[in-house]
Write a protein that holds these residues in place. Structure first.
Motif, PDB file in Angstrom:
ATOM      1  N   GLU A   1       0.834  -1.209   0.000  1.00 33.76           N
ATOM      2  CA  GLU A   1       0.000   0.000   0.000  1.00 33.76           C
ATOM      3  C   GLU A   1       0.865   1.254   0.000  1.00 33.76           C
ATOM      4  OE1 GLU A   1      -4.056  -1.206   2.322  1.00 33.76           O
ATOM      5  OE2 GLU A   1      -2.199  -1.154   3.514  1.00 33.76           O
ATOM      6  N   LEU A   2       1.931   1.247   0.767  1.00 32.56           N
ATOM      7  CA  LEU A   2       2.830   2.402   0.770  1.00 32.56           C
ATOM      8  C   LEU A   2       3.455   2.615  -0.599  1.00 32.56           C
ATOM      9  CD1 LEU A   2       4.651   2.047   4.207  1.00 32.56           C
ATOM     10  CD2 LEU A   2       3.047   3.823   3.521  1.00 32.56           C
ATOM     11  N   ALA A   3       3.855   1.521  -1.259  1.00 33.36           N
ATOM     12  CA  ALA A   3       4.425   1.621  -2.602  1.00 33.36           C
ATOM     13  C   ALA A   3       3.399   2.209  -3.570  1.00 33.36           C
ATOM     14  CB  ALA A   3       4.887   0.246  -3.087  1.00 33.36           C
ATOM     15  N   GLU A   4       2.146   1.802  -3.413  1.00 29.93           N
ATOM     16  CA  GLU A   4       1.084   2.337  -4.281  1.00 29.93           C
ATOM     17  C   GLU A   4       0.849   3.819  -4.011  1.00 29.93           C
ATOM     18  OE1 GLU A   4      -1.376   2.592  -7.311  1.00 29.93           O
ATOM     19  OE2 GLU A   4      -0.221   0.783  -6.834  1.00 29.93           O
ATOM     20  N   TYR A   5       0.872   4.225  -2.728  1.00 29.84           N
ATOM     21  CA  TYR A   5       0.741   5.654  -2.392  1.00 29.84           C
ATOM     22  C   TYR A   5       1.862   6.457  -3.038  1.00 29.84           C
ATOM     23  CZ  TYR A   5      -2.553   4.314   1.337  1.00 29.84           C
ATOM     24  OH  TYR A   5      -3.605   3.813   2.057  1.00 29.84           O
TER      25      TYR A   5
ATOM     26  N   ALA B   1       3.719  10.194  -7.105  1.00 28.78           N
ATOM     27  CA  ALA B   1       4.682  10.553  -8.143  1.00 28.78           C
ATOM     28  C   ALA B   1       3.961  10.864  -9.458  1.00 28.78           C
ATOM     29  CB  ALA B   1       5.694   9.430  -8.337  1.00 28.78           C
ATOM     30  N   ALA B   2       2.963  10.060  -9.782  1.00 26.24           N
ATOM     31  CA  ALA B   2       2.199  10.297 -11.016  1.00 26.24           C
ATOM     32  C   ALA B   2       1.447  11.620 -10.935  1.00 26.24           C
ATOM     33  CB  ALA B   2       1.230   9.139 -11.263  1.00 26.24           C
TER      34      ALA B   2
ATOM     35  N   ALA C   1       0.954  17.174 -12.801  1.00 22.90           N
ATOM     36  CA  ALA C   1       0.481  18.448 -12.274  1.00 22.90           C
ATOM     37  C   ALA C   1       0.909  19.592 -13.183  1.00 22.90           C
ATOM     38  CB  ALA C   1       1.022  18.668 -10.877  1.00 22.90           C
ATOM     39  N   LYS C   2       0.058  20.587 -13.255  1.00 24.36           N
ATOM     40  CA  LYS C   2       0.357  21.798 -14.022  1.00 24.36           C
ATOM     41  C   LYS C   2       1.131  22.760 -13.118  1.00 24.36           C
ATOM     42  CE  LYS C   2      -3.774  21.197 -16.711  1.00 24.36           C
ATOM     43  NZ  LYS C   2      -5.150  21.541 -16.876  1.00 24.36           N
TER      44      LYS C   2
END
Length: 100
Positions: free
Chosen positions: A74-78, A83-84, A89-90
């Motif tokens: 779950e931490l890796a997914e967070y 990061a994505a 992000a603009k």
């Protein structure tokens, strides 16, 4: 000779407390002594309510921290989703970003 910590600025004997207990309920704790040893403390209703609120707040915080226990996956997914989100992000969205 045994010493005992008294966690109040004022003290009263149990016999004096029995004579007129209402006069000792206030905004400061009062140590109740039995044979010159602390047997308990007398506090007023407002102070007791404040103590219970503080204890409740602390317990709620502890319970929240205890519930948040993500697994390594779950931490890796967070991390991956964060990061994505940063990558996509603009620039105007990143201006609102602040460090803690």
């Amino acid at each position: 000779m045994e010493t005992h910590a008294i966690l109040a600025e004022k003290s009263v004997s149990i016999s004096a407390l029995r004579n007129n207990p209402a006069q000792y309920f206030g905004d400061q704790p009062i140590a109740v002594l039995s044979h010159n040893k602390p047997a308990g403390y007398v506090i007023g209703a407002e102070l007791f309510e404040e103590m219970m609120r503080l204890i409740g707040d602390r317990e709620e915080a502890r319970a929240f921290r205890g519930r948040f226990r993500p697994s390594g996956a779950e931490l890796a997914e967070y991390c991956k989703s964060s990061a994505a989100a940063l990558k996509d992000a603009k620039p105007e969205n990143l201006e609102e970003f602040t460090k803690w």
